[in-house]
Structure formats: structure tokens, C-alpha cells
Design a protein around this motif. Structure first.
Motif, PDB file in Angstrom:
ATOM      1  N   ILE A  35       1.084  -1.050  -0.044  1.00 27.13           N
ATOM      2  CA  ILE A  35       0.037   0.080  -0.089  1.00 27.13           C
ATOM      3  C   ILE A  35       0.960   1.183  -0.092  1.00 27.13           C
ATOM      4  CG2 ILE A  35      -1.970   1.115   1.008  1.00 27.13           C
ATOM      5  CD1 ILE A  35      -2.500  -1.851   0.400  1.00 27.13           C
ATOM      6  N   ILE A  36       0.951   1.898  -0.956  1.00 31.59           N
ATOM      7  CA  ILE A  36       1.714   3.044  -1.074  1.00 31.59           C
ATOM      8  C   ILE A  36       1.017   4.321  -1.132  1.00 31.59           C
ATOM      9  CG2 ILE A  36       3.260   4.601  -2.852  1.00 31.59           C
ATOM     10  CD1 ILE A  36       4.142   1.855  -4.251  1.00 31.59           C
ATOM     11  N   TYR A  59       8.343 -13.047  -4.143  1.00 32.89           N
ATOM     12  CA  TYR A  59       6.954 -12.801  -4.053  1.00 32.89           C
ATOM     13  C   TYR A  59       6.327 -11.867  -5.519  1.00 32.89           C
ATOM     14  CZ  TYR A  59       7.596 -12.761   1.152  1.00 32.89           C
ATOM     15  OH  TYR A  59       7.607 -13.632   2.289  1.00 32.89           O
ATOM     16  N   CYS A  60       4.997 -12.269  -5.310  1.00 21.10           N
ATOM     17  CA  CYS A  60       4.289 -11.458  -6.558  1.00 21.10           C
ATOM     18  C   CYS A  60       3.764 -10.147  -5.726  1.00 21.10           C
ATOM     19  CB  CYS A  60       3.053 -12.306  -6.705  1.00 21.10           C
ATOM     20  SG  CYS A  60       1.809 -11.381  -7.802  1.00 21.10           S
ATOM     21  N   LEU A  61       4.106  -9.100  -6.242  1.00 26.31           N
ATOM     22  CA  LEU A  61       3.421  -7.717  -5.553  1.00 26.31           C
ATOM     23  C   LEU A  61       2.160  -7.374  -6.172  1.00 26.31           C
ATOM     24  CD1 LEU A  61       6.946  -5.895  -5.615  1.00 26.31           C
ATOM     25  CD2 LEU A  61       6.152  -7.552  -4.033  1.00 26.31           C
ATOM     26  N   ARG A  62       1.403  -7.159  -5.378  1.00 25.96           N
ATOM     27  CA  ARG A  62       0.049  -6.525  -5.663  1.00 25.96           C
ATOM     28  C   ARG A  62      -0.133  -5.178  -4.786  1.00 25.96           C
ATOM     29  NH1 ARG A  62      -4.477 -11.117  -6.170  1.00 25.96           N
ATOM     30  NH2 ARG A  62      -5.313  -9.260  -7.177  1.00 25.96           N
ATOM     31  N   LEU A  63      -0.067  -3.979  -5.753  1.00 26.78           N
ATOM     32  CA  LEU A  63       0.026  -2.852  -5.546  1.00 26.78           C
ATOM     33  C   LEU A  63      -1.402  -2.077  -5.156  1.00 26.78           C
ATOM     34  CD1 LEU A  63       3.049  -3.192  -5.927  1.00 26.78           C
ATOM     35  CD2 LEU A  63       2.951  -0.851  -6.963  1.00 26.78           C
ATOM     36  N   ALA A  64      -1.364  -1.255  -4.196  1.00 33.16           N
ATOM     37  CA  ALA A  64      -2.691  -0.375  -4.142  1.00 33.16           C
ATOM     38  C   ALA A  64      -2.185   1.028  -3.855  1.00 33.16           C
ATOM     39  CB  ALA A  64      -3.816  -0.843  -3.088  1.00 33.16           C
ATOM     40  N   PHE A  65      -2.747   1.960  -4.296  1.00 31.68           N
ATOM     41  CA  PHE A  65      -2.354   3.240  -3.899  1.00 31.68           C
ATOM     42  C   PHE A  65      -3.638   4.031  -3.453  1.00 31.68           C
ATOM     43  CE2 PHE A  65       0.128   2.248  -7.558  1.00 31.68           C
ATOM     44  CZ  PHE A  65       1.552   2.589  -7.285  1.00 31.68           C
ATOM     45  N   SER A  66      -2.973   4.913  -2.062  1.00 30.78           N
ATOM     46  CA  SER A  66      -3.998   5.518  -1.299  1.00 30.78           C
ATOM     47  C   SER A  66      -4.414   6.733  -2.219  1.00 30.78           C
ATOM     48  CB  SER A  66      -3.288   6.180  -0.302  1.00 30.78           C
ATOM     49  OG  SER A  66      -2.464   7.211  -0.575  1.00 30.78           O
ATOM     50  N   LEU A  90       0.926  -6.483  -9.959  1.00 29.01           N
ATOM     51  CA  LEU A  90      -0.393  -6.265 -10.171  1.00 29.01           C
ATOM     52  C   LEU A  90      -1.084  -5.248  -9.561  1.00 29.01           C
ATOM     53  CD1 LEU A  90      -1.651  -9.988  -9.740  1.00 29.01           C
ATOM     54  CD2 LEU A  90      -1.445  -8.905 -11.830  1.00 29.01           C
ATOM     55  N   CYS A  91      -1.781  -4.525 -10.075  1.00 31.46           N
ATOM     56  CA  CYS A  91      -2.063  -3.045  -9.594  1.00 31.46           C
ATOM     57  C   CYS A  91      -3.604  -3.062  -9.571  1.00 31.46           C
ATOM     58  CB  CYS A  91      -1.665  -1.791 -10.415  1.00 31.46           C
ATOM     59  SG  CYS A  91      -2.045  -0.148  -9.649  1.00 31.46           S
ATOM     60  N   ASP A  92      -3.928  -3.148  -8.038  1.00 33.55           N
ATOM     61  CA  ASP A  92      -5.476  -2.938  -7.882  1.00 33.55           C
ATOM     62  C   ASP A  92      -5.820  -2.183  -6.595  1.00 33.55           C
ATOM     63  OD1 ASP A  92      -5.264  -4.911  -5.628  1.00 33.55           O
ATOM     64  OD2 ASP A  92      -5.580  -6.657  -7.203  1.00 33.55           O
ATOM     65  N   ASN A  93      -6.670  -1.470  -6.678  1.00 39.06           N
ATOM     66  CA  ASN A  93      -7.002  -0.608  -5.434  1.00 39.06           C
ATOM     67  C   ASN A  93      -8.000  -1.364  -4.745  1.00 39.06           C
ATOM     68  OD1 ASN A  93      -5.045   1.082  -5.686  1.00 39.06           O
ATOM     69  ND2 ASN A  93      -6.081   2.813  -6.666  1.00 39.06           N
ATOM     70  N   CYS A  94      -8.030  -2.735  -4.189  1.00 38.89           N
ATOM     71  CA  CYS A  94      -9.008  -3.165  -3.597  1.00 38.89           C
ATOM     72  C   CYS A  94      -8.752  -2.990  -2.264  1.00 38.89           C
ATOM     73  CB  CYS A  94      -9.060  -4.664  -3.826  1.00 38.89           C
ATOM     74  SG  CYS A  94      -7.621  -5.659  -3.151  1.00 38.89           S
ATOM     75  N   GLU A  95     -10.078  -3.205  -1.416  1.00 38.08           N
ATOM     76  CA  GLU A  95     -10.201  -2.913   0.020  1.00 38.08           C
ATOM     77  C   GLU A  95      -9.656  -4.348   0.614  1.00 38.08           C
ATOM     78  OE1 GLU A  95     -10.963  -0.601   2.190  1.00 38.08           O
ATOM     79  OE2 GLU A  95     -11.293   0.973   0.709  1.00 38.08           O
ATOM     80  N   PRO A  96      -9.106  -4.607   1.790  1.00 42.10           N
ATOM     81  CA  PRO A  96      -8.524  -5.433   2.387  1.00 42.10           C
ATOM     82  C   PRO A  96      -9.460  -7.053   2.428  1.00 42.10           C
ATOM     83  CG  PRO A  96      -8.759  -3.821   4.023  1.00 42.10           C
ATOM     84  CD  PRO A  96      -9.021  -3.235   2.590  1.00 42.10           C
TER      85      PRO A  96
END
Length: 237
Positions: A35-36, A59-66, A90-96
Motif C-alpha cells: 500500500i503506497i 513474492y508477487c507484488l499487488r499494489l494499491a495506492f492511497s 499487479l495493480c488494484d486498489n481493492c479493500e482488504p
């Protein structure tokens, strides 16, 4: 071949390539949600180095941006830099709550003063805090690197009382179970007396964590005051 058909064909090919890429990345059993947050571009090089290290560790990185990151230049600059470095994410802004992975952890790079304070105080009103508390509730590893002004070696000229408060918040995160990279370890709670020689082992402006029952000699207190060392003392046991 008309232009409309060609456009549809290209869209189909691109969608297929993206789906294959997603499946390839998801085939990795180790997932790190990142979470950036914020809009400070000066923190990006250190964040990229950490992301590269995680990638090299498998690790596979899954990014979310504030919200602040996505509405600033940070998101676009970060994704462009990742592409240049050959780091596939992978870039997705999903909720936890939308997480379906089993083996995953959470990385919060360059955690801001604001978010660190909110996590320490139990406030969950932004994406970073919601992810942090969700990961802790699921007993998942939470790795944190602090924003420059929050680190013990910061050159920011905060008053000693404020530096002590920030250091205390960082200590609370460690008590929650977070791993803070670069955070100094506290003095052993078994140590009952902090002396002048103990204090002189720490640089000026440092933050010193001590146990709740630790006593400080008068000479040590003078040295702490003269060299601007902040003391964070745990609650008495």
C-alpha cells in the motif's frame, strides 16, 4: 482488413496478454500486498529498492495506492519506474476484505507520520490503516518502513517531546506485531538502571526505548538533556 475489425483484434490480443500475465503472477504462492501512500517523490527510490528485493525473494507484488498517492504524481511515477526496472506487479486498489489469497503479507513503505499515528491510536479512516488492522487481525506479517521524519536518525528538527511521541507510536506498532525496518531495538526491559555510560553509547538526537521499571541516574538524565536524546519508556509492569 477494415480499421474497426483491426481495433477489435488488437483489443482481444491485449486482453489475452494481460490475462496471461495476471495468471502467471498469481501462480506464485507468495503474495505481498503493498500500500503506497502520500505524495512525497523523494521516498520513491528507497521504496523501489525494497520492492525489487521482495520480487527477487519470490513474492508477487499487488499494489494499491492511497487517495493522496493516486491524485499526485507518485502513482504514475512509481508504475513507470517499476516498468523501467523490469519489476512486474499487479495493480488494484481493492479493500482488504476482498483478499482471497492464502499466503500473503503486507508491506507499508514510507509510512507517514499521519498513518503511523492513526494505526497506533486504533483509527481506521484511510486505506493504509484498514489494511494494517486487517492484516494484523488475520495474523499476517506486516512490514513497515518509516517516512524520513519518523525514523530515529531523522534530521528533522522536531522538539524532543514530539520525537519521543513518534518513537512511542513506532514502538506501539512493534507491540502490535509489525516489523519496522531500521527501527532501533529497545533497551532490554530487564535492565533496571540506565547509567551515563549507557547513554553515551547512543548518538545525539537518538531515541532510546527503556523498560517501564528502568531507573535513570541523574548524570544520565543530564546527558540525555544536553544531547537531545528522546526517551520512550514503556508503561510500568
Amino acid at each position: 482488413m477494415d480499421q474497426h475489425y483491426l481495433s477489435q483484434l488488437l483489443d482481444t490480443i491485449i486482453d489475452d496478454l494481460l490475462m496471461r500475465r495476471k495468471k502467471r503472477l498469481q501462480a506464485n504462492s507468495k503474495i505481498m500486498h503493498v500500500i503506497i501512500s502520500g505524495d512525497d517523490l523523494t521516498t520513491l527510490p528507497a521504496t523501489l529498492d525494497c520492492l525489487m528485493a521482495l520480487t527477487h525473494s519470490g513474492y508477487c507484488l499487488r499494489l494499491a495506492f492511497s487517495c493522496s498517492a493516486s491524485h499526485s504524481a507518485l502513482q504514475a511515477t512509481c508504475l513507470d519506474a517499476l516498468t523501467q526496472r523490469g519489476i512486474d506487479v499487479l495493480c488494484d486498489n481493492c479493500e482488504p476484505g476482498a483478499v482471497t489469497d492464502n499466503d500473503w503479507g503486507l508491506y507499508l513503505p514510507a509510512l507517514s507520520t499521519n498513518s503511523m499515528s492513526k494505526i497506533a491510536l486504533g483509527i481506521r479512516d484511510n486505506l493504509v490503516c484498514r489494511w494494517a488492522f486487517y492484516a494484523l487481525a488475520q495474523n499476517k506479517p506486516v512490514i513497515v518502513t518509516l517516512n524520513a521524519e519518523c525514523r530515529h536518525d531523522s534530521t528533522t528538527h522536531f522538539a524532543p517531546a514530539l520525537r519521543a511521541r513518534l518513537a512511542n507510536y513506532a514502538a506501539i506498532l512493534m507491540e502490535y506485531g509489525c516489523t519496522i525496518i531500521g527501527q532501533p531495538a529497545p533497551v532490554s526491559p530487564e535492565k533496571r538502571l540506565l547509567t551515563l555510560s549507557d547513554v553515551r553509547q547512543h548518538p545525539s538526537g537518538d531515541t532510546l526505548h527503556i523498560g517501564g521499571n528502568t531507573l535513570i541516574t541523574p548524570a544520565a538524565r543530564d546527558e540525555i538533556r544536553d544531547r537531545g536524546i528522546a526517551i520512550v519508556q514503556r508503561l510500568k509492569e
